[in-house]
Design a protein around this motif. Structure first.
Motif, PDB file in Angstrom:
ATOM      1  N   VAL A  49       0.837  -1.208   0.000  1.00 27.41           N
ATOM      2  CA  VAL A  49       0.000   0.000   0.000  1.00 27.41           C
ATOM      3  C   VAL A  49       0.869   1.255   0.000  1.00 27.41           C
ATOM      4  O   VAL A  49       0.555   2.243  -0.665  1.00 27.41           O
ATOM      5  N   CYS A  50       1.992   1.220   0.701  1.00 25.19           N
ATOM      6  CA  CYS A  50       2.946   2.337   0.686  1.00 25.19           C
ATOM      7  C   CYS A  50       3.448   2.554  -0.738  1.00 25.19           C
ATOM      8  O   CYS A  50       3.535   3.694  -1.215  1.00 25.19           O
ATOM      9  N   HIS A  51       3.774   1.482  -1.442  1.00 25.18           N
ATOM     10  CA  HIS A  51       4.198   1.568  -2.849  1.00 25.18           C
ATOM     11  C   HIS A  51       3.131   2.256  -3.694  1.00 25.18           C
ATOM     12  O   HIS A  51       3.433   3.145  -4.494  1.00 25.18           O
ATOM     13  N   VAL A  52       1.880   1.856  -3.498  1.00 25.62           N
ATOM     14  CA  VAL A  52       0.782   2.452  -4.255  1.00 25.62           C
ATOM     15  C   VAL A  52       0.692   3.947  -3.964  1.00 25.62           C
ATOM     16  O   VAL A  52       0.544   4.765  -4.870  1.00 25.62           O
ATOM     17  N   GLN A  53       0.831   4.310  -2.694  1.00 24.72           N
ATOM     18  CA  GLN A  53       0.751   5.725  -2.320  1.00 24.72           C
ATOM     19  C   GLN A  53       1.874   6.537  -2.976  1.00 24.72           C
ATOM     20  O   GLN A  53       1.644   7.617  -3.502  1.00 24.72           O
TER      21      GLN A  53
END
Length: 199
Positions: A49-53
């Motif tokens: 999710v951090c990657h997506v953000q």
């Protein structure tokens, strides 16, 4: 006049219907119900999710072009000292597609919420692709993320699979490495998702 304004708002909303901006907590919930993660990987969800953000800012129709030798965050400028919680990616201007022999570097186009590569996971019809997920790349740009989630699951499964062809393995590992960016490597689920409602 009010009627005209209402029609304009409806027209604009209809034009944006293929693009959705998800929330961190909403994406976490969808990933939890859709993905099967390896055991003892409690923080992998936070890292994804951090990657997506960092890369798409939760936008389902994000597209970027990068040099094959760089990571998406490298093309957006330095991020030192910035918390992943507050990072907003800058728009990357696509680089021109070069004819074979003009440059030794290859360019990857990254599609959608998870910024998945046209070299590895989908077919853009502009270059040869492994097309691991059996998709046209445009399917990764709409507001239905079920195929995006299924594709991420394919990549997770490939992390532990034996890949006999070295060139295929290289591209798959490159795509997987895009998910594990330095800014997200130490993301802890308990901290990163602290503001999300508990089930």
């Amino acid at each position: 006049m009010k009627m005209l304004a209402a029609v304009v708002v409806l027209f604009l909303a209809a034009g944006l219907s293929d693009s959705v901006i998800l929330t961190k907590c909403g994406l976490k919930q969808q990933l939890q119900t859709s993905l099967t993660l390896p055991p003892n990987t409690t923080n992998v969800l936070a890292q994804i999710v951090c990657h997506v953000q960092l890369t798409s800012n939760f936008n389902t129709s994000a597209i970027k072009t990068i040099n094959e030798t760089e990571k998406p965050h490298e093309s957006q400028g330095p991020r030192r000292g910035r918390s992943a919680k507050n990072v907003r990616p800058t728009k990357v201007t696509p680089k021109p597609h070069l004819e074979s022999g003009e440059d030794k570097n290859e360019f990857w186009t990254l599609y959608g919420l998870f910024q998945l590569s046209d070299h590895v996971v989908c077919n853009s019809t502009q270059r040869h692709s492994l097309n691991l997920c059996g998709l046209t790349c445009n399917k990764l740009l709409d507001n239905d993320i079920s195929d995006d989630l299924a594709c991420v699951q394919v990549l997770i499964n490939k992390m532990t699979a034996v890949i006999p062809d070295p060139e295929t393995a290289k591209h798959i590992h490159k795509m997987i490495s895009l998910i594990y960016q330095p800014e997200c490597a130490n993301a802890k689920a308990s901290v990163y998702f602290a503001d999300c409602p508990q089930p």
